[in-house]
Design an enzyme around this catalytic site. Sequence first.
Site, PDB file in Angstrom:
ATOM      1  N   SER A  43     -12.656  55.263   6.141  1.00  0.00           N
ATOM      2  CA  SER A  43     -13.584  55.726   7.177  1.00  0.00           C
ATOM      3  C   SER A  43     -13.225  57.105   7.720  1.00  0.00           C
ATOM      4  O   SER A  43     -13.894  57.597   8.630  1.00  0.00           O
ATOM      5  CB  SER A  43     -13.583  54.731   8.342  1.00  0.00           C
ATOM      6  OG  SER A  43     -14.040  53.491   7.903  1.00  0.00           O
ATOM      7  N   TYR A  86     -17.533  59.093  11.642  1.00  0.00           N
ATOM      8  CA  TYR A  86     -17.187  60.135  10.654  1.00  0.00           C
ATOM      9  C   TYR A  86     -18.313  61.166  10.582  1.00  0.00           C
ATOM     10  O   TYR A  86     -18.067  62.372  10.506  1.00  0.00           O
ATOM     11  CB  TYR A  86     -16.985  59.463   9.293  1.00  0.00           C
ATOM     12  CG  TYR A  86     -16.555  60.374   8.165  1.00  0.00           C
ATOM     13  CD1 TYR A  86     -15.205  60.540   7.856  1.00  0.00           C
ATOM     14  CD2 TYR A  86     -17.494  61.062   7.395  1.00  0.00           C
ATOM     15  CE1 TYR A  86     -14.806  61.365   6.806  1.00  0.00           C
ATOM     16  CE2 TYR A  86     -17.102  61.890   6.349  1.00  0.00           C
ATOM     17  CZ  TYR A  86     -15.754  62.036   6.064  1.00  0.00           C
ATOM     18  OH  TYR A  86     -15.362  62.860   5.028  1.00  0.00           O
ATOM     19  N   THR A 128      -7.331  59.497   7.486  1.00  0.00           N
ATOM     20  CA  THR A 128      -6.411  60.607   7.205  1.00  0.00           C
ATOM     21  C   THR A 128      -6.830  61.855   7.992  1.00  0.00           C
ATOM     22  O   THR A 128      -5.984  62.574   8.535  1.00  0.00           O
ATOM     23  CB  THR A 128      -6.419  60.911   5.691  1.00  0.00           C
ATOM     24  OG1 THR A 128      -6.378  59.680   4.970  1.00  0.00           O
ATOM     25  CG2 THR A 128      -5.248  61.784   5.283  1.00  0.00           C
ATOM     26  N   TRP A 129      -8.110  62.088   8.061  1.00  0.00           N
ATOM     27  CA  TRP A 129      -8.638  63.243   8.801  1.00  0.00           C
ATOM     28  C   TRP A 129      -8.303  63.114  10.294  1.00  0.00           C
ATOM     29  O   TRP A 129      -7.783  64.049  10.914  1.00  0.00           O
ATOM     30  CB  TRP A 129     -10.148  63.298   8.593  1.00  0.00           C
ATOM     31  CG  TRP A 129     -10.851  64.514   9.104  1.00  0.00           C
ATOM     32  CD1 TRP A 129     -10.263  65.680   9.527  1.00  0.00           C
ATOM     33  CD2 TRP A 129     -12.257  64.695   9.239  1.00  0.00           C
ATOM     34  NE1 TRP A 129     -11.242  66.572   9.911  1.00  0.00           N
ATOM     35  CE2 TRP A 129     -12.467  65.987   9.737  1.00  0.00           C
ATOM     36  CE3 TRP A 129     -13.369  63.881   8.975  1.00  0.00           C
ATOM     37  CZ2 TRP A 129     -13.758  66.488   9.990  1.00  0.00           C
ATOM     38  CZ3 TRP A 129     -14.630  64.378   9.216  1.00  0.00           C
ATOM     39  CH2 TRP A 129     -14.824  65.669   9.714  1.00  0.00           C
ATOM     40  N   HIS A 154      -4.972  49.372  10.591  1.00  0.00           N
ATOM     41  CA  HIS A 154      -6.283  48.965  10.072  1.00  0.00           C
ATOM     42  C   HIS A 154      -6.659  47.574  10.575  1.00  0.00           C
ATOM     43  O   HIS A 154      -7.699  47.050  10.193  1.00  0.00           O
ATOM     44  CB  HIS A 154      -6.258  48.912   8.540  1.00  0.00           C
ATOM     45  CG  HIS A 154      -6.239  50.258   7.868  1.00  0.00           C
ATOM     46  ND1 HIS A 154      -7.055  51.300   8.237  1.00  0.00           N
ATOM     47  CD2 HIS A 154      -5.514  50.715   6.816  1.00  0.00           C
ATOM     48  CE1 HIS A 154      -6.830  52.342   7.451  1.00  0.00           C
ATOM     49  NE2 HIS A 154      -5.898  52.015   6.589  1.00  0.00           N
ATOM     50  N   LYS A 163     -14.103  63.921  -1.689  1.00  0.00           N
ATOM     51  CA  LYS A 163     -15.263  64.795  -1.536  1.00  0.00           C
ATOM     52  C   LYS A 163     -15.631  65.002  -0.062  1.00  0.00           C
ATOM     53  O   LYS A 163     -16.119  66.061   0.336  1.00  0.00           O
ATOM     54  CB  LYS A 163     -16.420  64.120  -2.266  1.00  0.00           C
ATOM     55  CG  LYS A 163     -17.449  64.996  -2.867  1.00  0.00           C
ATOM     56  CD  LYS A 163     -18.307  64.092  -3.760  1.00  0.00           C
ATOM     57  CE  LYS A 163     -19.531  64.763  -4.280  1.00  0.00           C
ATOM     58  NZ  LYS A 163     -20.380  63.771  -4.982  1.00  0.00           N
TER      59      LYS A 163
HETATM   60  P1  A3P Z   1     -14.560  60.294   0.239  1.00  0.00           P
HETATM   61  O1  A3P Z   1     -13.948  59.319  -0.715  1.00  0.00           O
HETATM   62  O2  A3P Z   1     -15.985  59.964   0.580  1.00  0.00           O
HETATM   63  O3  A3P Z   1     -14.402  61.708  -0.173  1.00  0.00           O
HETATM   64  P2  A3P Z   1      -9.338  57.295   4.702  1.00  0.00           P
HETATM   65  O4  A3P Z   1      -8.492  58.408   5.158  1.00  0.00           O
HETATM   66  O5  A3P Z   1      -9.749  56.346   5.804  1.00  0.00           O
HETATM   67  O6  A3P Z   1      -8.732  56.583   3.544  1.00  0.00           O
HETATM   68  O7  A3P Z   1     -10.717  57.911   4.221  1.00  0.00           O
HETATM   69  C1  A3P Z   1     -10.776  58.698   3.057  1.00  0.00           C
HETATM   70  C2  A3P Z   1     -12.076  59.470   3.075  1.00  0.00           C
HETATM   71  O8  A3P Z   1     -11.966  60.523   4.032  1.00  0.00           O
HETATM   72  C3  A3P Z   1     -12.355  60.114   1.733  1.00  0.00           C
HETATM   73  O9  A3P Z   1     -13.785  60.172   1.636  1.00  0.00           O
HETATM   74  C4  A3P Z   1     -11.729  61.493   1.919  1.00  0.00           C
HETATM   75  O10 A3P Z   1     -12.218  62.468   1.029  1.00  0.00           O
HETATM   76  C5  A3P Z   1     -12.137  61.769   3.369  1.00  0.00           C
HETATM   77  N1  A3P Z   1     -11.257  62.787   3.987  1.00  0.00           N
HETATM   78  C6  A3P Z   1      -9.911  62.900   3.886  1.00  0.00           C
HETATM   79  N2  A3P Z   1      -9.476  63.957   4.585  1.00  0.00           N
HETATM   80  C7  A3P Z   1     -10.569  64.538   5.128  1.00  0.00           C
HETATM   81  C8  A3P Z   1     -10.755  65.700   5.935  1.00  0.00           C
HETATM   82  N3  A3P Z   1      -9.744  66.458   6.303  1.00  0.00           N
HETATM   83  N4  A3P Z   1     -12.019  66.007   6.311  1.00  0.00           N
HETATM   84  C9  A3P Z   1     -13.076  65.236   5.944  1.00  0.00           C
HETATM   85  N5  A3P Z   1     -12.946  64.127   5.172  1.00  0.00           N
HETATM   86  C10 A3P Z   1     -11.716  63.786   4.763  1.00  0.00           C
END
Ligand code: A3P
Length: 324
Positions: A73, A223, A76-77, A134, A290
């Site tokens: 969701s 998000y 990481t961001w 989580h 992505k």
């Molecule tokens: P996508 O697979 O749609 O690209 P999590 O961190 O909860 O595992 O989520 C991973 C999703 O967040 C992935 O989505 C990833 O590319 C996206 N993501 C990771 N870092 C990001 C950032 N700095 N900005 C925007 N999206 C990010």
Amino acid sequence: MPKEATHGDDNNDGESLELVISQLPKASSWLKHGLTLYQNCWLPSNIISNIISFQKQFKPKDDDINLASIPKSGTTWLKSLLFSILNRNQHYEQHPLLTTSTHHLVPSFEYSLYSNPKLHDLSTMPSPRLISTHIPYASLPDSIEHSSKSRVVYISRNPLDVIVSMWHFANGHPDRCSHEWSVEECVDVFCRGETVFGPYWDHVLGFWKASLEKPEKVLFLKYEELTENTFGQAKRVAEFVGFPFSEEEESNGVVEEIVEMCSLSNMKGLNVNKHGYVRPNLGNKLFFRKGQVGDWINHLSPSMVERVNNVMMEKLSCVSFKMS
Ligand code: A3P
């Protein structure tokens, strides 16, 4: 919000705990360890004992910040943003995000801190402690909810994009079961609620309701809103955690710097995220793909979308919560 007495509420230790866990309902998953139903949530079977230790032993501090999400969701961001917001006045030679995995800077209760409590002394972590989880709101330790002023920042995401993100993640994951998962299988388990930390709808609704009941305690982010207005949402997050940006910081471009540092293009291009590891076999790069809102359109058939939308309508019809 009262916690329900459900599967796995027994207070056993050691061997008897193993026995209790082994008797809980199981579901297969793309994760080779499979899932176990504990307190109405499908958890990775290999980390249930960590979660029980977290529930029993964790002692919150009033200034703790807990970052919560269902996987894929935007965890990481949000970790990068929160870390940068809280530490913006530290005098680093190099910003830690440039050289260290985000998942090491902001550890997880269930995957890291309680995987081997002997290795981690939470009491020595610098304040404010920023830790992620989580697990659903209803399963958080009572102490977080009732006996501390610690705060929770939750990030949610459109379920169709969560499914697609999970599908890519699953097929790149070192702990994947023997066969490659199709997107149909991902939709299927999602609609049954049998996803990692699912059902998705219970997870999202638990934190959403808590954010309405206790707005000073739980901040609910999306998000899609973070993508549309990262600057505004970063300010909102900073205010919520008690570290608002001053006018001087704003006019000096501090918010923009943080937003840029944490952007997907920047984070994805860093050596630490291209070649570093979260755990011995799990590379950082799997967490950066992505980041496109609405990427589901490229992968899900109309009938899959209809199926997910019908489930979401059924599960969310009794509440005013709206998906993005
Ligand atoms: P996508 O697979 O749609 O690209 P999590 O961190 O909860 O595992 O989520 C991973 C999703 O967040 C992935 O989505 C990833 O590319 C996206 N993501 C990771 N870092 C990001 C950032 N700095 N900005 C925007 N999206 C990010």
